[in-house]
Write a protein that holds these residues in place. Structure first.
Motif, PDB file in Angstrom:
ATOM      1  N   LYS A  72     -39.513 -54.120  30.975  1.00  7.85           N
ATOM      2  CA  LYS A  72     -38.861 -53.563  32.168  1.00  7.85           C
ATOM      3  C   LYS A  72     -37.351 -53.505  32.003  1.00  7.85           C
ATOM      4  N   TYR A 111     -48.917 -50.267  44.416  1.00  7.20           N
ATOM      5  CA  TYR A 111     -47.701 -50.444  45.218  1.00  7.20           C
ATOM      6  C   TYR A 111     -48.022 -50.609  46.703  1.00  7.20           C
ATOM      7  N   ILE A 161     -34.628 -52.794  38.143  1.00 14.63           N
ATOM      8  CA  ILE A 161     -36.038 -52.423  38.015  1.00 14.63           C
ATOM      9  C   ILE A 161     -36.591 -52.133  39.409  1.00 14.63           C
ATOM     10  N   PRO A 162     -37.552 -51.188  39.520  1.00 15.55           N
ATOM     11  CA  PRO A 162     -38.088 -50.826  40.847  1.00 15.55           C
ATOM     12  C   PRO A 162     -38.728 -52.036  41.533  1.00 15.55           C
ATOM     13  N   ARG A 163     -38.400 -52.243  42.790  1.00 15.35           N
ATOM     14  CA  ARG A 163     -38.994 -53.317  43.596  1.00 15.35           C
ATOM     15  C   ARG A 163     -39.441 -52.719  44.933  1.00 15.35           C
ATOM     16  N   ARG A 217     -34.241 -60.832  39.349  1.00 18.37           N
ATOM     17  CA  ARG A 217     -33.321 -60.218  40.317  1.00 18.37           C
ATOM     18  C   ARG A 217     -31.888 -60.271  39.803  1.00 18.37           C
ATOM     19  N   GLU A 240     -44.211 -59.066  45.379  1.00 17.13           N
ATOM     20  CA  GLU A 240     -43.000 -58.514  44.765  1.00 17.13           C
ATOM     21  C   GLU A 240     -43.149 -58.454  43.248  1.00 17.13           C
ATOM     22  N   THR A 255     -45.710 -55.673  42.167  1.00 15.36           N
ATOM     23  CA  THR A 255     -45.299 -54.277  42.342  1.00 15.36           C
ATOM     24  C   THR A 255     -44.070 -53.917  41.512  1.00 15.36           C
ATOM     25  N   SER A 256     -43.353 -54.915  41.010  1.00  8.44           N
ATOM     26  CA  SER A 256     -42.225 -54.624  40.112  1.00  8.44           C
ATOM     27  C   SER A 256     -42.653 -54.723  38.644  1.00  8.44           C
ATOM     28  N   ARG A 266     -39.505 -56.443  48.413  1.00 12.32           N
ATOM     29  CA  ARG A 266     -38.502 -57.460  48.102  1.00 12.32           C
ATOM     30  C   ARG A 266     -38.519 -58.493  49.223  1.00 12.32           C
TER      31      ARG A 266
END
Length: 521
Positions: free
Chosen positions: A521, A279, A433-435, A427, A116, A119-120, A438
């Protein structure tokens, strides 16, 4: 947007990076490309990129390279040595196997949480990058501080020493190899792998892939031998399998030994910017590597217990050698060689990721600028690699290198805990922000509780290691405010920095590389 790679090739990226300059600097980056083809040097004039361009690294690492980095870094000397460390504290076959499985599950939970994070925050640097984003530059710098001073050079040195011990063992059958010979061989290992990593990313990944395959072959041989003996009805070592020592402190130390053998599950996160399609490939590499390693480790330990008695297990420093002498007969000399090959690949993985960590720190202004220099054609961080090698060689000269890692084992796990706590904090503070991944909230909470328990339980018996580690980490705070955060640095600092950059540019044919990803971010 067009990205101009360090080899001079312009291409439009499918995965376009965020057009945010690192450190708040200008988006334009100057690149000098000194190309060499077939031995003929062709100087390319300095070119200044337009506002949309900056020199970034090309993504060269495939999914299988990512799996090889995780598996190859995890499987070092630990599985050949640590089984004795686990059994010494538990004195129980059943609980030892259970602890090995639990260590694999705990490491997998941590790796999924890092999926997680990775990739975020698609920034190389692992823990450093995550702490920087979550808690600010001071906390990020302190993680870099302990990595630069102790953790990375010490880890590389210990694994290189283990390689040298086992590589020299076939030549000294009746005694231990001389200390001087072991240290010279370890130094050769470090210098050779540094040279390979400087010359080519492809070559360093070939080394990682080949030696990962070699160590998996060795472990499969041990598993098959154990299954053969098990089919012969060798169950005597499993009598009273659950009788042992269940003291809480001893269980904690047993987990330490097991988790030591799983160390390296987060190393792919240190090179995220060089991984193709992170990703997808980062979580895929974790899902392939972690169950594979956990299954192999449990089966290898089962094979050890089939052949090696409890008494022999307690008295053997390297249980794999005892196993080999019992099972393989005249071919027993192959076991030390396989251990040496395993650790050789481990040194390569640590060296590869260490250099990228230092480059990321320099891109954020926490290390001197020359760490951001990469070879124009090969895209290898030559100054970072050489620095990493030199610090490891200096560590090799210390009287007792193993004592250093004791101080920072707890700090290393605390930094992992802090990174995953940072994931939960992000969180809350940055929910948008893109996750792409998760994980369930229970996973990070379980991981944090388990890690804190494992760090604190042994520290009640021996608090000095934790206190010394905290003390040296905190010592980085005044250094940060005096040398990093300070606005008006002496003029000599700027001249020295520029001089080092110009020297490395001329000596190694390198150029400053910027990150293709933003930490803002």
């Amino acid at each position: 947007m067009t990205e101009r790679y360090a080899n001079g090739v312009s291409t439009t990226l499918v995965n376009k990076p965020q057009p945010v300059a690192v450190n708040g600097g200008g988006a334009a980056a100057a690149a000098t490309a000194n190309g060499h083809a077939n031995g003929n040097a062709a100087a390319i004039a300095d070119a200044t990129a337009d506002d949309g361009d900056k020199v970034v690294l090309k993504r060269k690492l495939t999914l299988m390279n990512g799996v090889a980095i995780i598996v190859g870094t995890i499987i070092g000397s630990g599985i050949f040595i640590a089984p004795t460390g686990v059994f010494i504290y538990t004195e129980s076959v059943g609980s030892s196997l259970l602890i090995w499985a639990a260590c694999g599950i705990l490491s997998t939970i941590g790796a999924l949480c890092y999926a997680e994070l990775g990739t975020s925050i698609t920034r190389s640097g692992g823990d450093y990058a995550y702490l920087l984003v979550a808690f600010g530059p001071l906390v990020g710098f302190l993680r870099l501080w302990i990595a630069l001073l102790i953790i990375r050079p010490t880890t590389q040195t210990i694994v290189a020493l283990t390689f040298a011990q086992y590589a020299a063992k076939p030549f000294f059958e009746d005694c231990s190899p001389p200390e001087s010979a072991v240290k010279i061989l370890a130094a050769i290992c470090l210098c050779l792998l540094t040279a390979i990593n400087c010359l080519s990313v492809k070559w360093s990944m070939k080394v990682q892939d080949i030696f990962t395959a070699g160590k998996l072959l060795a472990l499969i041989m041990i598993i098959l031998a154990g299954i053969y003996y098990l089919l012969q009805g060798r169950f005597e070592n499993f009598e009273d399998a659950w009788t042992g020592n269940y003291d809480a402190g001893n269980i904690g130390f047993a987990f330490y030994s097991g988790l030591f053998a799983f160390g390296g599950w987060n190393y792919l996160n240190f090179v995220t910017e060089e991984l193709q399609d992170p990703y997808k490939n980062l979580p895929r590499a974790i899902w392939i590597a972690m169950p594979l390693v956990t299954g192999i480790y449990v089966l290898v330990n089962l094979a050890y217990f089939v052949v090696v008695s409890k008494t022999e297990m307690l008295s053997s420093l390297a249980v794999a050698v005892t196993f080999g002498n019992r099972v393989f007969g005249p071919l027993a000399f192959m076991v030390p060689i396989f251990v040496a090959l395993s650790t050789f690949g481990g040194v390569n993985g640590v060296l590869f990721t260490s250099a990228r960590l230092f480059a990321t720190g320099a891109q954020e202004g926490h290390l001197p600028k020359f760490f951001t220099l990469f070879h124009i054609k090969q895209q290898t961080p030559i100054p970072s690699l050489i620095f990493s090698c030199i610090t490891s060689l200096l560590t090799l000269l210390t009287a007792d290198v193993y004592i250093l890692i004791n101080y920072f084992s707890a700090m290393l796990w605390l930094s992992v805990v802090a990174s995953i706590a940072g994931m939960l904090w992000l969180r809350h503070t940055k929910p948008n922000i893109p996750r792409p991944i998760r994980v369930h909230l229970a996973l990070p909470i379980i991981f944090i509780i388990c890690c804190l328990t494992l760090v604190l339980l042994p520290s009640f018996k021996n608090p000095m290691n934790l206190l010394v580690g905290i003390g040296i980490t905190v010592a980085g705070i005044p250094f940060y405010y005096l040398c990093i955060a300070r606005k008006n640095k002496p003029a000599g600092y700027g001249r020295l920095s520029r001089g080092m950059v110009n020297f490395c540019r001329a000596m190694f044919n390198t150029e400053i590389i910027e990150s293709s990803e933003s930490v803002d971010k």
